[in-house]
Enzyme design. Structure first.
Site, mmCIF file in Angstrom:
data_model
loop_
_atom_site.group_PDB
_atom_site.id
_atom_site.type_symbol
_atom_site.label_atom_id
_atom_site.label_comp_id
_atom_site.label_asym_id
_atom_site.label_seq_id
_atom_site.Cartn_x
_atom_site.Cartn_y
_atom_site.Cartn_z
ATOM 1 N N GLY A 254 -2.761 -1.406 0.571
ATOM 2 C CA GLY A 254 -1.785 -0.323 0.464
ATOM 3 C C GLY A 254 -1.006 -0.447 -0.832
ATOM 4 C CB THR B 157 -7.549 -3.238 -1.487
ATOM 5 O OG1 THR B 157 -6.845 -2.954 -2.687
ATOM 6 C CG2 THR B 157 -7.407 -4.708 -1.136
ATOM 7 C CG ASP C 150 -0.378 -6.086 -2.013
ATOM 8 O OD1 ASP C 150 -1.016 -5.546 -2.949
ATOM 9 O OD2 ASP C 150 -0.595 -5.819 -0.816
HETATM 10 N N1 ASP Z 1 -2.612 -3.453 -2.530
HETATM 11 C C1 ASP Z 1 -3.344 -3.113 -3.722
HETATM 12 C C2 ASP Z 1 -2.422 -3.205 -4.907
HETATM 13 O O1 ASP Z 1 -1.326 -2.719 -4.832
HETATM 14 C C3 ASP Z 1 -3.962 -1.767 -3.680
HETATM 15 C C4 ASP Z 1 -4.706 -1.440 -2.400
HETATM 16 O O2 ASP Z 1 -4.622 -2.142 -1.432
HETATM 17 O O3 ASP Z 1 -5.423 -0.456 -2.385
HETATM 18 O O4 ASP Z 1 -2.840 -3.724 -5.904
#
Ligand code: ASP
Length: 341
Positions: free
Chosen positions: A252, A200, A231
């Site tokens: 995350g 992300t 999120d």
């Molecule tokens: N937070 C993102 C999600 O859960 C994934 C990531 O941050 O890598 O969609």
């Protein structure tokens, strides 16, 4: 009982700090005229996972994004323009799990989420489950600027973006061979590595007028169920900005970040408690860790002080201001120095 939980949380935060999982602005100018901090995802990112060329390419990609945002801030532009400008090159770069390079869903498509928040007036825009907008962060911005709503989802979100002239692409544009291999592996083994949940992109900035802004964009998690919303488009979970307080972008395992309300919680602690930004971020990240979640945040306060806090071994990250630029990938402080070369 409550006191025990609070104590545990503080001990966990101290543990995170002791392990060197946070890095902050003790050395750079404590009161910069402007500053931009970015991330490109957190996870188990170890030096042995990357070739020398790949490592260099990540540093270069982070610098390109930092420069794009800095160009806005240097010329007196706004923090919200800067965070958007920083995210667009990362959305166009297949290394990151956002825009081109987004992970696949379990039915082998792409559904993208993004959000943006302007600390001035706490205006915000978000999109969930986009499938055709080339740069989701531009769609989030369009929602913030041109609608009375804060969040659009699915086909309505794509249609809204199209109305405002944003570039549209076929859903297949977002995919890469590497992401296709990853989704096949996850579907066969029914388990995700941390790389399947990362990549992300996010940015936080403070401009010359003292305005704060934050933005985050993602393809989500590899092999996520169609319709799953993480999120990233939830204001207060992955993205939050409030002038005079702080700006946060996180990355995350989204389900945990939603349950903790990470970005808003960090800003609330910063506002209501006599705590440094770093302490606030460490305490909230320790709550994510206590629930079993992994990830990290970048945060910037009203003075321009910033911090990277993550409970994973590595986070693609960087900072730029009038004093210079730094980029880093791994968990050690010296990686920052190395990236400055
Ligand atoms: N937070 C993102 C999600 O859960 C994934 C990531 O941050 O890598 O969609």
């Amino acid at each position: 009982m409550r006191a025990t939980i609070t104590l545990l949380t503080i001990f966990a935060a101290m543990f995170l700090g002791a392990c060197g999982f946070s890095q902050s602005s003790s050395e750079p100018n404590p009161e910069p005229a402007w500053r931009l901090v970015i991330h490109g995802g957190a996870g188990v990112i170890l030096r042995e996972h990357l070739t020398v060329e790949e490592e260099a390419a990540y540093h270069a990609a982070l610098r390109t994004a930092l420069e794009a945002g800095a160009e806005v801030l240097r010329s007196g532009g706004s923090a919200v323009d800067a965070v958007q400008a920083a995210l667009v090159p990362m959305e166009n770069d297949p290394r990151f799990n956002a825009g081109h390079g987004a992970v696949y869903t379990a039915d082998l498509r792409h559904e993208l989420d993004a959000s943006i928040m302007d600390g001035q007036g706490r205006n915000a825009g978000a999109v969930a489950g986009l499938s055709r907008v080339k740069n989701p962060i531009r769609a989030a911005r369009a929602v913030m600027e041109h609608s009375e709503h804060v969040m659009f989802a699915g086909e309505g979100a794509d249609a809204f973006a199209e109305t405002f002239g944003l570039e549209m692409v076929e859903n297949a544009y977002f995919g890469t061979e590497q992401r296709r291999i990853a989704v096949q592996r996850v579907l066969e083994t029914r388990s995700r590595t941390s790389a399947d949940k990362s990549g992300t992109v996010g940015a936080v900035a403070i401009d010359m007028a003292g305005n704060l802004a934050a933005a985050t964009s993602t393809g989500g998690m590899t092999a996520k169920a169609p319709g799953r919303v993480g999120d990233v488009p939830l204001i207060g979970a992955a993205t939050y900005a409030q002038n005079g307080v702080c700006a946060v972008s996180s990355t995350g395992h989204g389900e945990y970040f939603i349950r903790v309300g990470v970005a808003r919680a960090i800003c609330a602690r910063r506002e209501l408690k006599d705590e440094s930004l770093e302490t606030a971020a460490e305490i909230i990240l320790s709550e994510v860790a206590a629930l079993g979640g992994q990830g990290g945040v970048i945060a910037l306060d009203e003075t321009g002080a910033y911090t990277y806090v993550f409970n994973s071994p590595g986070m693609y990250r960087g900072r730029i201001d009038e004093d210079g630029v730094e980029t880093a990938i791994f968990g050690q402080r010296n990686a920052i120095l190395e990236g400055e070369g």
